[in-house]
Write a protein that holds these residues in place. Structure first.
Motif, PDB file in Angstrom:
ATOM      1  N   HIS A   1      -3.135 -11.739   1.617  1.00 55.67           N
ATOM      2  CA  HIS A   1      -3.193 -12.401   2.695  1.00 55.67           C
ATOM      3  C   HIS A   1      -2.884 -14.339   2.594  1.00 55.67           C
ATOM      4  O   HIS A   1      -2.399 -14.607   1.873  1.00 55.67           O
ATOM      5  CB  HIS A   1      -3.507 -11.608   3.832  1.00 55.67           C
ATOM      6  CG  HIS A   1      -3.499 -10.176   4.073  1.00 55.67           C
ATOM      7  ND1 HIS A   1      -1.587 -10.579   4.616  1.00 55.67           N
ATOM      8  CD2 HIS A   1      -3.847  -8.994   4.091  1.00 55.67           C
ATOM      9  CE1 HIS A   1      -1.803  -8.667   5.192  1.00 55.67           C
ATOM     10  NE2 HIS A   1      -2.286  -8.250   4.233  1.00 55.67           N
TER      11      HIS A   1
ATOM     12  N   HIS B   1       1.392  -1.396  -0.123  1.00 52.56           N
ATOM     13  CA  HIS B   1       0.145  -0.062  -0.036  1.00 52.56           C
ATOM     14  C   HIS B   1       0.506   1.247   0.208  1.00 52.56           C
ATOM     15  O   HIS B   1       1.963   1.109   0.710  1.00 52.56           O
ATOM     16  CB  HIS B   1      -1.312   0.188   0.874  1.00 52.56           C
ATOM     17  CG  HIS B   1      -1.673  -1.137   1.808  1.00 52.56           C
ATOM     18  ND1 HIS B   1      -3.142  -1.417   1.050  1.00 52.56           N
ATOM     19  CD2 HIS B   1      -1.748  -2.143   2.174  1.00 52.56           C
ATOM     20  CE1 HIS B   1      -3.500  -2.148   1.238  1.00 52.56           C
ATOM     21  NE2 HIS B   1      -2.890  -3.071   1.636  1.00 52.56           N
TER      22      HIS B   1
ATOM     23  N   ASP C   1      -9.240  -3.472   0.165  1.00 53.62           N
ATOM     24  CA  ASP C   1      -8.803  -2.872   1.576  1.00 53.62           C
ATOM     25  C   ASP C   1      -9.623  -2.793   2.452  1.00 53.62           C
ATOM     26  O   ASP C   1     -10.594  -2.354   2.570  1.00 53.62           O
ATOM     27  CB  ASP C   1      -7.171  -2.698   1.623  1.00 53.62           C
ATOM     28  CG  ASP C   1      -7.512  -1.485   1.335  1.00 53.62           C
ATOM     29  OD1 ASP C   1      -8.520  -0.584   0.963  1.00 53.62           O
ATOM     30  OD2 ASP C   1      -6.349  -0.803   0.317  1.00 53.62           O
ATOM     31  N   SER C   2      -8.340  -2.460   4.683  1.00 52.51           N
ATOM     32  CA  SER C   2      -9.793  -1.663   5.262  1.00 52.51           C
ATOM     33  C   SER C   2     -10.023  -3.105   6.174  1.00 52.51           C
ATOM     34  O   SER C   2      -9.409  -3.813   6.194  1.00 52.51           O
ATOM     35  CB  SER C   2     -10.267  -0.530   4.891  1.00 52.51           C
ATOM     36  OG  SER C   2     -10.641  -0.297   5.664  1.00 52.51           O
TER      37      SER C   2
ATOM     38  N   PHE D   1      -4.329  -0.554  13.854  1.00 51.99           N
ATOM     39  CA  PHE D   1      -3.275   0.410  12.755  1.00 51.99           C
ATOM     40  C   PHE D   1      -4.177   0.967  12.410  1.00 51.99           C
ATOM     41  O   PHE D   1      -3.243   1.982  11.660  1.00 51.99           O
ATOM     42  CB  PHE D   1      -2.373  -0.521  11.920  1.00 51.99           C
ATOM     43  CG  PHE D   1      -2.068  -0.528  10.392  1.00 51.99           C
ATOM     44  CD1 PHE D   1      -0.799  -0.310  10.283  1.00 51.99           C
ATOM     45  CD2 PHE D   1      -2.757  -1.301   9.597  1.00 51.99           C
ATOM     46  CE1 PHE D   1      -0.679   0.695   9.150  1.00 51.99           C
ATOM     47  CE2 PHE D   1      -2.466  -0.573   8.529  1.00 51.99           C
ATOM     48  CZ  PHE D   1      -1.288   0.225   7.919  1.00 51.99           C
TER      49      PHE D   1
ATOM     50  N   ASP E   1       3.420  -5.150   2.744  1.00 52.65           N
ATOM     51  CA  ASP E   1       2.092  -4.125   2.292  1.00 52.65           C
ATOM     52  C   ASP E   1       2.451  -3.246   3.333  1.00 52.65           C
ATOM     53  O   ASP E   1       2.076  -2.270   2.302  1.00 52.65           O
ATOM     54  CB  ASP E   1       1.928  -5.259   4.436  1.00 52.65           C
ATOM     55  CG  ASP E   1       0.558  -5.082   4.027  1.00 52.65           C
ATOM     56  OD1 ASP E   1      -0.373  -4.698   3.588  1.00 52.65           O
ATOM     57  OD2 ASP E   1      -0.541  -5.853   4.789  1.00 52.65           O
ATOM     58  N   ASP E   2       3.314  -2.407   4.335  1.00 56.51           N
ATOM     59  CA  ASP E   2       3.086  -1.127   4.966  1.00 56.51           C
ATOM     60  C   ASP E   2       4.141  -1.233   5.461  1.00 56.51           C
ATOM     61  O   ASP E   2       4.141  -1.233   6.881  1.00 56.51           O
ATOM     62  CB  ASP E   2       1.878  -0.618   5.323  1.00 56.51           C
ATOM     63  CG  ASP E   2       0.029  -0.690   5.156  1.00 56.51           C
ATOM     64  OD1 ASP E   2      -0.041  -0.025   4.365  1.00 56.51           O
ATOM     65  OD2 ASP E   2      -0.481  -2.572   5.266  1.00 56.51           O
TER      66      ASP E   2
ATOM     67  N   TYR F   1      -2.859   4.684  10.087  1.00 54.33           N
ATOM     68  CA  TYR F   1      -2.878   5.319   8.781  1.00 54.33           C
ATOM     69  C   TYR F   1      -3.681   6.452   8.361  1.00 54.33           C
ATOM     70  O   TYR F   1      -2.642   6.594   7.024  1.00 54.33           O
ATOM     71  CB  TYR F   1      -2.878   3.466   8.429  1.00 54.33           C
ATOM     72  CG  TYR F   1      -3.230   3.441   6.401  1.00 54.33           C
ATOM     73  CD1 TYR F   1      -1.375   2.591   6.330  1.00 54.33           C
ATOM     74  CD2 TYR F   1      -4.066   2.723   5.998  1.00 54.33           C
ATOM     75  CE1 TYR F   1      -1.918   2.562   4.580  1.00 54.33           C
ATOM     76  CE2 TYR F   1      -3.903   2.816   5.054  1.00 54.33           C
ATOM     77  CZ  TYR F   1      -3.184   2.246   3.971  1.00 54.33           C
ATOM     78  OH  TYR F   1      -3.204   2.243   3.098  1.00 54.33           O
TER      79      TYR F   1
ATOM     80  N   HIS G   1      -8.293  -8.717  -0.312  1.00 56.94           N
ATOM     81  CA  HIS G   1      -7.583  -8.982   1.350  1.00 56.94           C
ATOM     82  C   HIS G   1      -8.983  -9.762   0.954  1.00 56.94           C
ATOM     83  O   HIS G   1      -9.932  -9.624   0.970  1.00 56.94           O
ATOM     84  CB  HIS G   1      -7.706  -7.098   1.734  1.00 56.94           C
ATOM     85  CG  HIS G   1      -6.121  -6.454   1.782  1.00 56.94           C
ATOM     86  ND1 HIS G   1      -5.532  -6.567   0.741  1.00 56.94           N
ATOM     87  CD2 HIS G   1      -5.322  -6.332   2.447  1.00 56.94           C
ATOM     88  CE1 HIS G   1      -4.853  -5.564   0.391  1.00 56.94           C
ATOM     89  NE2 HIS G   1      -4.076  -5.557   1.684  1.00 56.94           N
TER      90      HIS G   1
ATOM     91  N   GLU H   1      -7.130 -12.142   6.230  1.00 54.65           N
ATOM     92  CA  GLU H   1      -6.026 -12.203   7.090  1.00 54.65           C
ATOM     93  C   GLU H   1      -6.341 -11.767   8.810  1.00 54.65           C
ATOM     94  O   GLU H   1      -6.262 -12.673   8.947  1.00 54.65           O
ATOM     95  CB  GLU H   1      -5.835 -10.249   6.274  1.00 54.65           C
ATOM     96  CG  GLU H   1      -4.988  -9.609   8.090  1.00 54.65           C
ATOM     97  CD  GLU H   1      -5.092  -7.907   6.950  1.00 54.65           C
ATOM     98  OE1 GLU H   1      -5.848  -7.850   6.583  1.00 54.65           O
ATOM     99  OE2 GLU H   1      -3.381  -7.615   6.977  1.00 54.65           O
TER     100      GLU H   1
ATOM    101  N   LEU I   1      -5.291  -5.030  13.427  1.00 54.00           N
ATOM    102  CA  LEU I   1      -5.318  -4.915  12.032  1.00 54.00           C
ATOM    103  C   LEU I   1      -6.187  -2.782  12.387  1.00 54.00           C
ATOM    104  O   LEU I   1      -5.866  -1.939  11.497  1.00 54.00           O
ATOM    105  CB  LEU I   1      -6.218  -4.932  10.785  1.00 54.00           C
ATOM    106  CG  LEU I   1      -6.685  -4.855   9.207  1.00 54.00           C
ATOM    107  CD1 LEU I   1      -5.701  -3.908   9.276  1.00 54.00           C
ATOM    108  CD2 LEU I   1      -8.058  -5.261   8.411  1.00 54.00           C
TER     109      LEU I   1
END
Ligand code: ADE
Ligand code: ZN
Length: 354
Positions: free
Chosen positions: A223, A21, A171-172, A62, A280-281, A66, A199, A202, A59
């Motif tokens: 993932h 990302h 995502d998210s 984070f 990923d990040d 983010y 995604h 995960e 998640l």
């Protein structure tokens, strides 16, 4: 092979990154500098304080940070600086091809138009293609905590930029936002000729991976580590060689696993699944692509051949045309054989050969 030589092999091998990302590459120093530039008050007193805030228990914990971090990205030069810094890192780490996710809604929701971020991205990508001879694809990702209608609007707003975009993704916040919520927008994207990724698995259950496959028709799963809880899903992923873009340091930092020694990536590989390693990040999770490979190799009994297979998988699972895939896999074989015969030494940096 000794640990030192395995690390050397990891660094020297040409590789692709397929799960990254761009907003997750925002380093604390750049966040700080952009906040100063735009007179934004951050809830941190220093660059060090930003770094020290990077402790997550899920998640969502984070994602909260983010999205807050991404707020410093305001003008075209900011998006250029973000993309350029990541592409320089790729070059340093022998990442010769990358497929980069970006979250338009993270920016359009703040009043920043496609024209602003796409122009910054394009400038950096063109510079990297020219100076580093690497290939770069973009994946437009929908935020799954928002509605499907908002995802459809986001896809439509991207129309002037379709030629810059290879795939769409999802995502998210995974839990409570299953792939089935986005069936219509994925079918619209497929009709436009985009490749599809999502995604799944995960934090979410194996059922979400099934939905991504059966309802969204994805080409890859991002993932997918929870797939190992469902033997019939494992058999399906193996039979159809659906790639999983696994992100070890992300899984560790977001408490998907307690320790990398318990990560299932080695088992997935041994079971014949098409797995790849990704970052990923990286700014938030403590490492770019090579650091992810090295962290896994330190904690799991990966062989030299496993590392070579993971690098080859990253190429074969990409959306590159067949000819470039074959060329890059050939390059991997050459580098692997030269590394094992000691023709390359630890200090050697390979550049501009791909
Ligand atoms: N957005 C950025 N990183 C993500 C991740 N690991 N999972 C879901 N959404 C994300
Ligand atoms: Zn991700």
């Amino acid at each position: 092979m000794s640990e030192v030589n395995l690390n050397q092999l990891i660094k020297l091998l040409p590789k692709a990154e397929l799960h990254l990302h761009i907003e997750g590459t925002l380093e604390p120093q750049l966040m700080w500098d952009l906040a100063q530039k735009h007179c934004i008050t951050l809830p941190f007193s220093s660059v060090k304080a930003i770094q020290e805030a990077y402790h997550f228990d899920s998640l969502q914990s984070f994602l909260d940070l983010y999205y807050q971090g991404a707020d410093v990205l305001r003008d075209e030069d900011d998006f250029f600086a973000l993309m350029w810094a990541y592409l320089c890192k790729c070059h340093e780490q022998n990442v010769v091809h990358t497929e980069i996710m970006f979250d338009p809604q993270t920016h359009t929701e703040r009043g920043i138009d496609y024209a602003v971020f796409m122009a910054g991205f394009e400038r950096a990508i063109n510079k990297a293609k020219k100076e580093f001879d690497m290939s770069v694809y973009l994946i437009l990702s929908f935020l799954r905590h928002l509605s499907e209608q908002e995802a459809i609007d986001t896809l439509q707003q991207a129309k002037p930029y379709y030629s810059m975009i290879t795939a769409v993704g999802l995502d998210s916040s995974e839990l409570g936002n299953p792939p089935s919520k986005f069936q219509r927008v994925f079918s619209l994207a497929k009709a436009e000729g985009f490749k599809l990724v999502a995604h799944a698995g995960e934090e979410g259950p194996p059922e979400y991976v099934w939905e991504a496959i059966n309802l969204l028709n994805v080409d890859r799963i991002d993932h997918g580590v929870r797939s190992s809880e469902d033997p019939s899903l494992m058999a399906y992923l193996k039979q159809h060689q659906i790639p999983l873009t696994v992100c070890p340091l992300s899984n560790l930092k977001l408490c998907v696993v307690d320790d990398l020694s318990q990560h299932n990536i080695h088992d997935l590989l041994n079971d014949g699944l098409h797995v790849t390693i990704n970052s990923d990040d990286p700014s938030y999770f403590g490492g770019y692509l090579n650091e992810n490979f090295i962290a896994v190799a330190e904690k799991l009994p990966l062989t030299e051949q496993d590392i070579i297979n993971l690098a080859s998988n990253s190429i074969s699972a990409s959306f590159l045309p067949l000819e470039r895939k074959q060329h890059l896999i050939e390059c991997i074989k050459v580098v692997a054989s030269k590394t094992s015969t000691g023709e390359y030494n630890a200090c050697e940096q390979r550049t501009n050969e791909y």
